[in-house]
Design a protein around this motif. Sequence first.
Motif, PDB file in Angstrom:
ATOM      1  N   ALA A  97       0.828  -1.203   0.000  1.00 57.45           N
ATOM      2  CA  ALA A  97       0.000   0.000   0.000  1.00 57.45           C
ATOM      3  C   ALA A  97       0.864   1.254   0.000  1.00 57.45           C
ATOM      4  O   ALA A  97       1.873   1.320   0.708  1.00 57.45           O
ATOM      5  N   LEU A  98       0.461   2.210  -0.800  1.00 59.84           N
ATOM      6  CA  LEU A  98       1.042   3.546  -0.767  1.00 59.84           C
ATOM      7  C   LEU A  98       0.127   4.356   0.140  1.00 59.84           C
ATOM      8  O   LEU A  98      -1.043   4.571  -0.189  1.00 59.84           O
ATOM      9  N   VAL A  99       0.629   4.762   1.310  1.00 55.76           N
ATOM     10  CA  VAL A  99      -0.164   5.511   2.278  1.00 55.76           C
ATOM     11  C   VAL A  99       0.149   6.992   2.099  1.00 55.76           C
ATOM     12  O   VAL A  99       1.225   7.459   2.452  1.00 55.76           O
ATOM     13  N   MET A 100      -0.793   7.715   1.537  1.00 49.99           N
ATOM     14  CA  MET A 100      -0.594   9.134   1.264  1.00 49.99           C
ATOM     15  C   MET A 100      -0.973   9.963   2.484  1.00 49.99           C
ATOM     16  O   MET A 100      -1.972   9.677   3.144  1.00 49.99           O
ATOM     17  N   ILE A 101      -0.137  10.975   2.769  1.00 46.26           N
ATOM     18  CA  ILE A 101      -0.431  11.867   3.882  1.00 46.26           C
ATOM     19  C   ILE A 101      -0.310  13.321   3.428  1.00 46.26           C
ATOM     20  O   ILE A 101       0.345  13.624   2.435  1.00 46.26           O
ATOM     21  N   ASP A 102      -0.948  14.180   4.194  1.00 43.97           N
ATOM     22  CA  ASP A 102      -0.934  15.627   3.978  1.00 43.97           C
ATOM     23  C   ASP A 102      -0.399  16.236   5.273  1.00 43.97           C
ATOM     24  O   ASP A 102      -1.013  16.072   6.332  1.00 43.97           O
ATOM     25  N   THR A 103       0.737  16.913   5.223  1.00 41.83           N
ATOM     26  CA  THR A 103       1.354  17.447   6.440  1.00 41.83           C
ATOM     27  C   THR A 103       0.523  18.551   7.091  1.00 41.83           C
ATOM     28  O   THR A 103       0.765  18.904   8.244  1.00 41.83           O
ATOM     29  N   ARG A 104      -0.455  19.081   6.380  1.00 42.64           N
ATOM     30  CA  ARG A 104      -1.339  20.086   6.985  1.00 42.64           C
ATOM     31  C   ARG A 104      -2.320  19.441   7.951  1.00 42.64           C
ATOM     32  O   ARG A 104      -2.920  20.134   8.781  1.00 42.64           O
ATOM     33  N   VAL A 126       5.063   5.342   3.123  1.00 43.51           N
ATOM     34  CA  VAL A 126       4.367   6.588   3.398  1.00 43.51           C
ATOM     35  C   VAL A 126       4.785   7.601   2.338  1.00 43.51           C
ATOM     36  O   VAL A 126       5.980   7.840   2.132  1.00 43.51           O
ATOM     37  N   ALA A 127       3.801   8.174   1.670  1.00 44.26           N
ATOM     38  CA  ALA A 127       4.050   9.134   0.597  1.00 44.26           C
ATOM     39  C   ALA A 127       3.482  10.491   1.007  1.00 44.26           C
ATOM     40  O   ALA A 127       2.272  10.653   1.143  1.00 44.26           O
ATOM     41  N   VAL A 128       4.375  11.442   1.230  1.00 41.81           N
ATOM     42  CA  VAL A 128       3.979  12.787   1.635  1.00 41.81           C
ATOM     43  C   VAL A 128       3.656  13.588   0.378  1.00 41.81           C
ATOM     44  O   VAL A 128       4.541  13.883  -0.418  1.00 41.81           O
ATOM     45  N   ASN A 129       2.378  13.907   0.200  1.00 38.79           N
ATOM     46  CA  ASN A 129       1.959  14.703  -0.947  1.00 38.79           C
ATOM     47  C   ASN A 129       2.262  16.162  -0.625  1.00 38.79           C
ATOM     48  O   ASN A 129       1.673  16.740   0.286  1.00 38.79           O
ATOM     49  N   ASN A 130       3.199  16.742  -1.349  1.00 40.51           N
ATOM     50  CA  ASN A 130       3.664  18.100  -1.076  1.00 40.51           C
ATOM     51  C   ASN A 130       2.708  19.148  -1.647  1.00 40.51           C
ATOM     52  O   ASN A 130       2.931  19.692  -2.719  1.00 40.51           O
ATOM     53  N   PHE A 131       1.654  19.421  -0.899  1.00 41.14           N
ATOM     54  CA  PHE A 131       0.700  20.452  -1.296  1.00 41.14           C
ATOM     55  C   PHE A 131       1.378  21.817  -1.237  1.00 41.14           C
ATOM     56  O   PHE A 131       2.246  22.055  -0.396  1.00 41.14           O
ATOM     57  N   ASP A 132       0.969  22.703  -2.122  1.00 41.90           N
ATOM     58  CA  ASP A 132       1.486  24.069  -2.104  1.00 41.90           C
ATOM     59  C   ASP A 132       1.204  24.693  -0.741  1.00 41.90           C
ATOM     60  O   ASP A 132       0.083  24.629  -0.243  1.00 41.90           O
ATOM     61  N   GLY A 133       2.229  25.280  -0.138  1.00 39.27           N
ATOM     62  CA  GLY A 133       2.067  25.961   1.136  1.00 39.27           C
ATOM     63  C   GLY A 133       2.015  25.062   2.356  1.00 39.27           C
ATOM     64  O   GLY A 133       1.886  25.546   3.477  1.00 39.27           O
ATOM     65  N   ALA A 134       2.088  23.738   2.158  1.00 39.10           N
ATOM     66  CA  ALA A 134       2.039  22.814   3.299  1.00 39.10           C
ATOM     67  C   ALA A 134       3.383  22.808   4.016  1.00 39.10           C
ATOM     68  O   ALA A 134       4.428  22.990   3.392  1.00 39.10           O
ATOM     69  N   PRO A 135       3.378  22.609   5.343  1.00 38.82           N
ATOM     70  CA  PRO A 135       4.644  22.545   6.075  1.00 38.82           C
ATOM     71  C   PRO A 135       5.493  21.377   5.603  1.00 38.82           C
ATOM     72  O   PRO A 135       4.970  20.332   5.218  1.00 38.82           O
ATOM     73  N   ARG A 136       6.794  21.579   5.600  1.00 35.99           N
ATOM     74  CA  ARG A 136       7.741  20.521   5.224  1.00 35.99           C
ATOM     75  C   ARG A 136       8.462  20.064   6.487  1.00 35.99           C
ATOM     76  O   ARG A 136       8.864  20.891   7.303  1.00 35.99           O
ATOM     77  N   TYR A 137       8.606  18.767   6.641  1.00 37.32           N
ATOM     78  CA  TYR A 137       9.258  18.197   7.809  1.00 37.32           C
ATOM     79  C   TYR A 137      10.377  17.265   7.375  1.00 37.32           C
ATOM     80  O   TYR A 137      10.303  16.655   6.303  1.00 37.32           O
ATOM     81  N   GLU A 138      11.364  17.121   8.221  1.00 41.80           N
ATOM     82  CA  GLU A 138      12.422  16.136   7.995  1.00 41.80           C
ATOM     83  C   GLU A 138      11.818  14.746   8.149  1.00 41.80           C
ATOM     84  O   GLU A 138      10.845  14.554   8.882  1.00 41.80           O
ATOM     85  N   THR A 139      12.417  13.778   7.469  1.00 39.06           N
ATOM     86  CA  THR A 139      11.926  12.402   7.506  1.00 39.06           C
ATOM     87  C   THR A 139      11.812  11.883   8.933  1.00 39.06           C
ATOM     88  O   THR A 139      10.801  11.278   9.304  1.00 39.06           O
TER      89      THR A 139
END
Length: 186
Positions: A97-104, A126-139
């Motif tokens: 499974a590809l588990v998509m997440i949104d950091t917002r 875990v696949a972090v979908n990089n939405f525009d303006g979403a916070p970015r975190y270290e792995t």
Amino acid sequence: MQHSVKILVVGAFGVGKTTLINSVSEITPLRTEETMTTASIGVDSLDGREEKSTTTVAMDFGRITVNPEVALYLFGTPGQRRFWDLWEGLAEGALGALVMIDTRRLEDSFEVFDQLELRTSMPFVVAVNNFDGAPRYETEQLRQALDLLPEVPIVNFDARDKDDSAQALISLVEHALQFSSDEALA
């Protein structure tokens, strides 16, 4: 001979599962999108995604040929809890499974991980979908926040981008094959 590989694409409501399948599928994707109605008010939070007007009610389906020997069949699950009974059938026979997440909205991911663990024992990425303006975190920050084991891969990508989406799926296949190999040796 081409091998068919079933992949599950999961995640909370509005993380981009349909977008990923649309961006990467070489066939016209099967989508079960329905217009959201007033019945979803107070049930499906649109915070941070106010432009969203449709939702998947059964599944999304797409296909991508990775190389002449391997084709991935993508099954996207609905994100809302009320549709989670569909997961069992969709997960049957899946490589991973590809588990998509949104950091917002990281907190929305916890129920998804619970659901995945309750209904399957398959490997996942875990696949972090990089939405525009979403916070970015270290792995490692994400790993800690999501309480993930060290061996669970975390990838960053943009679900709107075909190459990014394909690479996230390839990461899952590579991890699942390694997981299967490790299981066979145990």
